[in-house]
Design a protein around this motif. Structure first.
Motif, PDB file in Angstrom:
ATOM      1  N   ASP A  35       0.832  -1.200   0.000  1.00  0.00           N
ATOM      2  CA  ASP A  35       0.000   0.000   0.000  1.00  0.00           C
ATOM      3  C   ASP A  35       0.871   1.256   0.000  1.00  0.00           C
ATOM      4  N   ASP A  36       0.367   2.293  -0.635  1.00  0.00           N
ATOM      5  CA  ASP A  36       1.092   3.540  -0.794  1.00  0.00           C
ATOM      6  C   ASP A  36       0.620   4.560   0.244  1.00  0.00           C
ATOM      7  N   ALA A  37       1.528   5.017   1.089  1.00  0.00           N
ATOM      8  CA  ALA A  37       1.193   6.006   2.117  1.00  0.00           C
ATOM      9  C   ALA A  37       0.697   7.309   1.504  1.00  0.00           C
ATOM     10  N   ALA A  38       1.163   7.632   0.322  1.00  0.00           N
ATOM     11  CA  ALA A  38       0.730   8.862  -0.350  1.00  0.00           C
ATOM     12  C   ALA A  38      -0.767   8.825  -0.630  1.00  0.00           C
ATOM     13  N   GLU A  39      -1.289   7.665  -0.943  1.00  0.00           N
ATOM     14  CA  GLU A  39      -2.723   7.545  -1.198  1.00  0.00           C
ATOM     15  C   GLU A  39      -3.520   7.870   0.051  1.00  0.00           C
ATOM     16  N   LEU A  40      -3.074   7.378   1.182  1.00  0.00           N
ATOM     17  CA  LEU A  40      -3.758   7.664   2.440  1.00  0.00           C
ATOM     18  C   LEU A  40      -3.693   9.156   2.759  1.00  0.00           C
ATOM     19  N   ALA A  41      -2.561   9.778   2.496  1.00  0.00           N
ATOM     20  CA  ALA A  41      -2.427  11.218   2.738  1.00  0.00           C
ATOM     21  C   ALA A  41      -3.371  12.012   1.849  1.00  0.00           C
ATOM     22  N   THR A  42      -3.629  11.521   0.644  1.00  0.00           N
ATOM     23  CA  THR A  42      -4.530  12.203  -0.292  1.00  0.00           C
ATOM     24  C   THR A  42      -5.988  12.057   0.121  1.00  0.00           C
ATOM     25  N   ILE A  43      -6.378  10.857   0.538  1.00  0.00           N
ATOM     26  CA  ILE A  43      -7.771  10.586   0.932  1.00  0.00           C
ATOM     27  C   ILE A  43      -8.104  11.308   2.232  1.00  0.00           C
ATOM     28  N   GLY A  44      -7.178  11.318   3.148  1.00  0.00           N
ATOM     29  CA  GLY A  44      -7.396  11.889   4.479  1.00  0.00           C
ATOM     30  C   GLY A  44      -7.059  10.864   5.538  1.00  0.00           C
ATOM     31  N   PHE A  45      -6.506  11.338   6.630  1.00  0.00           N
ATOM     32  CA  PHE A  45      -6.054  10.443   7.685  1.00  0.00           C
ATOM     33  C   PHE A  45      -7.172  10.071   8.652  1.00  0.00           C
ATOM     34  N   PRO A  46      -7.197   8.829   9.074  1.00  0.00           N
ATOM     35  CA  PRO A  46      -8.095   8.413  10.157  1.00  0.00           C
ATOM     36  C   PRO A  46      -7.436   8.718  11.504  1.00  0.00           C
ATOM     37  N   VAL A  47      -8.062   8.304  12.595  1.00  0.00           N
ATOM     38  CA  VAL A  47      -7.522   8.558  13.928  1.00  0.00           C
ATOM     39  C   VAL A  47      -6.357   7.641  14.268  1.00  0.00           C
ATOM     40  N   LEU A  48      -6.217   6.542  13.550  1.00  0.00           N
ATOM     41  CA  LEU A  48      -5.153   5.578  13.801  1.00  0.00           C
ATOM     42  C   LEU A  48      -4.734   4.976  12.467  1.00  0.00           C
ATOM     43  N   VAL A  49      -3.434   4.789  12.288  1.00  0.00           N
ATOM     44  CA  VAL A  49      -2.936   4.053  11.132  1.00  0.00           C
ATOM     45  C   VAL A  49      -2.099   2.903  11.674  1.00  0.00           C
TER      46      VAL A  49
ATOM     47  N   ALA B  24       6.206   4.037   7.616  1.00  0.00           N
ATOM     48  CA  ALA B  24       6.037   4.816   8.849  1.00  0.00           C
ATOM     49  C   ALA B  24       6.789   6.137   8.770  1.00  0.00           C
ATOM     50  N   ARG B  25       8.000   6.090   8.314  1.00  0.00           N
ATOM     51  CA  ARG B  25       8.794   7.325   8.243  1.00  0.00           C
ATOM     52  C   ARG B  25       8.172   8.309   7.259  1.00  0.00           C
ATOM     53  N   LEU B  26       7.686   7.800   6.127  1.00  0.00           N
ATOM     54  CA  LEU B  26       7.014   8.681   5.168  1.00  0.00           C
ATOM     55  C   LEU B  26       5.783   9.328   5.794  1.00  0.00           C
ATOM     56  N   LEU B  27       4.974   8.541   6.489  1.00  0.00           N
ATOM     57  CA  LEU B  27       3.773   9.090   7.116  1.00  0.00           C
ATOM     58  C   LEU B  27       4.121  10.209   8.100  1.00  0.00           C
ATOM     59  N   ARG B  28       5.127  10.002   8.900  1.00  0.00           N
ATOM     60  CA  ARG B  28       5.501  10.993   9.916  1.00  0.00           C
ATOM     61  C   ARG B  28       6.188  12.221   9.308  1.00  0.00           C
ATOM     62  N   GLU B  29       7.183  11.996   8.457  1.00  0.00           N
ATOM     63  CA  GLU B  29       8.009  13.115   7.998  1.00  0.00           C
ATOM     64  C   GLU B  29       7.485  13.807   6.743  1.00  0.00           C
ATOM     65  N   ARG B  30       7.057  13.057   5.772  1.00  0.00           N
ATOM     66  CA  ARG B  30       6.626  13.676   4.523  1.00  0.00           C
ATOM     67  C   ARG B  30       5.174  14.122   4.575  1.00  0.00           C
ATOM     68  N   TYR B  31       4.311  13.281   5.176  1.00  0.00           N
ATOM     69  CA  TYR B  31       2.875  13.564   5.131  1.00  0.00           C
ATOM     70  C   TYR B  31       2.323  14.149   6.420  1.00  0.00           C
ATOM     71  N   GLY B  32       3.144  14.277   7.453  1.00  0.00           N
ATOM     72  CA  GLY B  32       2.734  14.972   8.669  1.00  0.00           C
ATOM     73  C   GLY B  32       1.715  14.254   9.528  1.00  0.00           C
ATOM     74  N   PHE B  33       1.629  12.938   9.449  1.00  0.00           N
ATOM     75  CA  PHE B  33       0.673  12.193  10.273  1.00  0.00           C
ATOM     76  C   PHE B  33       1.112  12.266  11.732  1.00  0.00           C
ATOM     77  N   ARG B  34       0.218  12.711  12.623  1.00  0.00           N
ATOM     78  CA  ARG B  34       0.574  12.909  14.032  1.00  0.00           C
ATOM     79  C   ARG B  34      -0.226  12.044  15.007  1.00  0.00           C
ATOM     80  N   SER B  35      -1.180  11.286  14.541  1.00  0.00           N
ATOM     81  CA  SER B  35      -1.969  10.440  15.442  1.00  0.00           C
ATOM     82  C   SER B  35      -1.250   9.110  15.680  1.00  0.00           C
ATOM     83  N   GLU B  36      -1.963   8.182  16.295  1.00  0.00           N
ATOM     84  CA  GLU B  36      -1.349   6.899  16.640  1.00  0.00           C
ATOM     85  C   GLU B  36      -0.913   6.132  15.403  1.00  0.00           C
TER      86      GLU B  36
END
Length: 168
Positions: A60-74, A90-102
């Motif tokens: 699965d591509d983390a970029a797709e999730l960033a485009t759709i919108g983040f849920p409360v947990l990934v 995980a690193r892409l979600l945190r650093e590139r896409y700014g995911f801050r939840s769990e």
């Protein structure tokens, strides 16, 4: 395990990880659904009374999730402990896409991986059934220093320079 500190009750049910498992769930359950389910109906899944998270497989591509919108947990699924693609995700979600939840590691997760999983941004872990969660907490103290930069902190030389230490 949560936040490197304690073993917690898990209020989430992972849906669709085991193909034979029923994908049906009640509106009030806290569920973690595959990316395909989130992709198909993110708006209604986000509005349901129970909380909804998404799990990503190795392909699965983390970029797709960033485009759709983040849920409360990934959650990121590790089908085998030797499959390292989840670390990059995980690193892409945190650093590139700014995911801050769990951000949770699921699947074939072992005590020996925990320290490095935190370095790339994981803050919750669903250990494999044969792993003792209480004993696994010691994994977070396996190393006293990190040399490389990671999600959790910069490289050792920069930290020493900032503190005024000469390193000699």
């Amino acid at each position: 395990i949560r936040d490197r500190r304690f073993v917690a009750f898990d209020p989430w049910r992972i849906v669709g990880l085991v193909p034979a498992e029923a994908a049906a769930f009640s509106d009030t359950e806290n569920v973690v659904v595959p990316l395909a389910a989130w992709r198909a109906d993110a708006a209604s899944l986000a509005r349901r009374p129970g909380r909804t998270g998404v799990w990503l497989g190795p392909a699965d591509d983390a970029a797709e999730l960033a485009t759709i919108g983040f849920p409360v947990l990934v959650a990121i699924h590790f089908p085998t402990f030797t499959d390292g693609r989840g670390y990059s995700t995980a690193r892409l979600l945190r650093e590139r896409y700014g995911f801050r939840s769990e951000l949770r590691a699921i699947g074939d997760v072992l005590r020996d991986q925990l320290y490095e999983l935190t370095r790339v941004g994981f803050d919750a872990f669903a250990l494999r059934d044969d792993q003792d969660a209480q004993k696994a907490l010691a994994a977070f103290a396996d190393f006293s220093e990190d040399y490389q930069a990671a999600v959790d902190r910069g490289p050792l030389f920069a930290r020493r320079f900032a503190s005024g230490a000469s390193g000699r």
